[in-house]
Structure formats: C-alpha cells, structure tokens
Design an enzyme around this catalytic site. Structure first.
Site, short mmCIF file in Angstrom:
data_model
loop_
_atom_site.label_atom_id
_atom_site.label_comp_id
_atom_site.label_asym_id
_atom_site.label_seq_id
_atom_site.Cartn_x
_atom_site.Cartn_y
_atom_site.Cartn_z
NE ARG A 220 59.40 -18.15 26.30
CZ ARG A 220 59.73 -18.06 25.15
NH1 ARG A 220 59.86 -16.59 24.54
NH2 ARG A 220 60.10 -19.00 24.39
CG ASP B 52 70.36 -19.33 22.75
OD1 ASP B 52 69.67 -18.13 22.26
OD2 ASP B 52 69.89 -19.58 23.90
CD GLN C 65 64.22 -23.77 20.00
OE1 GLN C 65 63.49 -22.84 19.97
NE2 GLN C 65 64.74 -24.05 18.97
CG HIS D 121 63.53 -23.12 25.28
ND1 HIS D 121 62.15 -23.17 25.15
CD2 HIS D 121 63.51 -22.02 24.40
CE1 HIS D 121 61.57 -22.56 24.29
NE2 HIS D 121 62.61 -21.69 23.65
CB CYS E 164 66.66 -21.41 19.95
SG CYS E 164 67.58 -20.21 21.00
NE ARG F 178 59.49 -24.30 19.92
CZ ARG F 178 59.56 -23.16 20.81
NH1 ARG F 178 60.77 -22.44 20.39
NH2 ARG F 178 59.00 -23.07 21.63
N1 CP Z 1 62.98 -19.99 20.11
C1 CP Z 1 62.08 -19.27 21.15
O1 CP Z 1 61.70 -19.77 21.91
O2 CP Z 1 61.57 -18.04 20.23
P1 CP Z 1 60.74 -17.24 21.07
O3 CP Z 1 61.35 -16.48 22.38
O4 CP Z 1 60.23 -16.13 20.09
O5 CP Z 1 59.38 -17.77 21.61
N1 NVA Z 2 68.46 -18.38 25.93
C1 NVA Z 2 67.35 -17.72 25.32
C2 NVA Z 2 66.57 -18.42 24.53
C3 NVA Z 2 65.30 -17.57 23.83
C4 NVA Z 2 64.52 -18.39 22.91
C5 NVA Z 2 66.51 -16.76 26.43
O1 NVA Z 2 66.32 -17.36 27.23
O2 NVA Z 2 66.40 -15.58 26.24
#
Ligand code: CP
Ligand code: NVA
Length: 305
Positions: free
Chosen positions: A100, A222, A130, A127, A262, A290
C-alpha cells in the site's frame, strides 16, 4: 497472472476465475487450510489500514501461511531505499508482497524488481482488491453483475477508478457523479471503455448526483479526502457537500438498491448515519468479502500452478 496490480490487466477469464474461486473459498474455507502452507507474504504499508492489513494477514493464516507486517516507519520505503531495492531484497526471503503506497509507479517499480507476485493493496490511482470484493459482494446480493447499474458519488479517486475497471469487465453500467474538476482520470476512463467494448459496459459521467443515482441498483461513495489529501479536507468538505449520500438521494435509486462504501467512512460528510446504518447498507459485507476475495487472489498467484 503474475501480479495483481490493476483489474485492467486481467483477462475476462481471470476476472471471473477470481470471483468463482472466492465463492468456493467463502463456502468451504476448511478445504483451503493448507493451500499456502509454509508460504510467507510481506505486507508493505506506507499508509494506515484496518481492513487491508487484517484481511490479508488473516487470509494468509487461514491458508496455512504467514504474513509479515511492515509499518511505514519500519522500512521507510522510498526514503531509506528505493522500491526497486526493496523488491530485490524481499524476493530472497518471502513468496509474495502486498504493498500500500502513494504513487502507483512505486508498485510498478517494485513488481519490476521482484520475481515474486506483487499485490496492490491501494495506491493513489487504484484499489483493485477493494473493487473485486465489491463486485463479488454485489454478485452475492443481486445474482448477476451484467446489466446492473452502480452509481459512484463523490471523488473520482482510486476506488472509483478500480470500480470502473471492474464494471467494464463485468458488463455493468457505472454512473459517476463528481464535482467539476474531480472527475475520474481521462486515461482510466479511456482504458475502461476499451475493456468494456465487448461486455455491454456502459458509462455515465455527470456532475449531477441525482442523474447518476436514478434507477441505480447500488449507490457507492467514498471519503471526499483520501489518505494523503488531509490538508485539502476543509475545502473539499465545501465543494463536495452537494454530493452527500443521504436518504433523499437514496430514494431516487431503484427500490431494492444497496448502499456501498469501501470504509473507513466519514459519517456526516459523504454519507449520513441514516443511510450507512440502514437495512440497505452492505458495507460490512464488503469488508468481510475482502478476506475471501484476497484469499482467492493469493491462491491464484502463490499457490501450486
Ligand atoms: N477499505 C480499505 O481498504 O480499508 P483500510 O484502509 O482500513 O485497509
Ligand atoms: N479513497 C480512500 C480509500 C480508502 C480505503 C483513500 O485512498 O484514502
């Protein structure tokens, strides 16, 4: 399939294979308890996480393997050493890498260096884990994906981009409503349209949330400021205010419409408590899934070929 970086990279066969295997793993988890025995996944995080971190780690444990969590401060990716060198080191010890990060190019660089599978656990651009869990969840609820209309309301961000790719593969209609200037990237839209040429994919891009939601089977939102955009939170709160998913907006969707997010959610901003806590909301099913979907992805990448 060597890496899982973007849904765009999947063949239609691979896309549906992930969904089918996820269903089997969810139904018969005990059959897969040894499937990744003695395999180790390194999890590189440059941003916080609840769902991604826990679901990948639990997934590896349930498949008989192990996961190593590398927090942002541990390896200081990109600062202490390059993503290329991180890949060249990790491949000597572990069987797969989940990452990530901020810039999507970091994942490309890591995957170029590492001969082992690399999984995108979120970048500023995409993502994909997700979105795969999201379409899996929709399929569970609605039976079939092709022809379903999903309205994405808010920021044309990483989650929106991956939903466009997933919707294109699945032959869905995706309607995106954003404020002017916050549309999904043109490049991604173009790629999704190409992917969807043979599937029946339809795309609606608008600045009007009611138009997007009209007759939708799923309404998705989101956060307005993603991780890394914290300094823009105040200004975005004003710009995005007309894009809140509340009961009035939900009432324009199809009668059996589901609400999706999400998570994490900023309750009272992009969604009201009334909507996210309603019977229409399937946000915790998305979160649960997930786990099952990522187990399928890891199995396809790291399991016996
Ligand atoms: N939806 C998601 O990816 O959650 P986190 O940021 O908590 O991993
Ligand atoms: N769009 C959000 C998604 C988190 C799971 C971010 O990138 O923070």
């Amino acid at each position: 399939m060597e890496d899982f970086i973007s849904i765009h990279d999947l063949t239609l066969y691979e896309f549906h294979e992930i969904l089918d295997l996820s269903r089997k793993i969810k139904k018969y988890p005990h059959r897969f308890r040894q499937s990744l025995k003695n395999k180790i996944l390194a999890m590189v995080f440059q941003k916080p996480s609840l769902r991604t971190r826990v679901s990948f780690e639990v997934g590896m444990l349930e498949l008989g393997g192990q996961a190593i969590y590398l927090a942002p401060a541990d390896i200081q990716a990109g600062t202490r050493e390059t993503f290329f060198d991180i890949g060249k080191n990790l491949e000597r010890w572990v069987d797969g890498i989940m990452i990530r990060t901020f810039a999507h190019e970091n994942i490309i660089e890591l995957a170029r260096a590492a001969s082992i599978p690399v999984i995108n656990g979120l970048s500023d651009l995409l993502h994909p884990c997700q979105a795969m869990a999201d379409v899996f969840t929709l399929k569970e609820k609605k039976g079939n994906l092709a022809g379903l209309k999903l309205a994405f309301i808010g920021d044309g961000n990483n989650v929106c981009h991956s939903l466009l790719f997933a919707g294109a593969k699945a032959g869905m209609t995706i309607a995106v409503a954003t404020p002017p200037g916050y549309e999904p990237k043109e490049e991604i839209v173009k790629m999704a349209l190409e992917d969807g040429q043979t599937t029946g994919f339809k795309l609606i891009l608008t600045h009007n949330p009611e138009e997007a939601v009209a007759g939708a089977d799923a309404v998705y939102t989101d956060v307005w400021a993603s991780m890394g955009q914290e300094s823009e939170r105040e200004i975005r709160r004003q710009i995005f205010a007309p894009y809140q998913v509340n009961q009035a907006l939900m009432s324009k969707a199809a009668p059996q419409a589901v609400f999706m997010h999400c998570l994490p959610a900023h309750r009272g901003e992009e969604v009201t408590d009334e909507v996210i806590d309603s019977a229409q909301s399937i946000v915790y099913d998305q979160a649960e899934n997930r786990l099952h979907v990522q187990k399928a992805i890891m199995l396809l990448l790291m399991g016996k070929k």
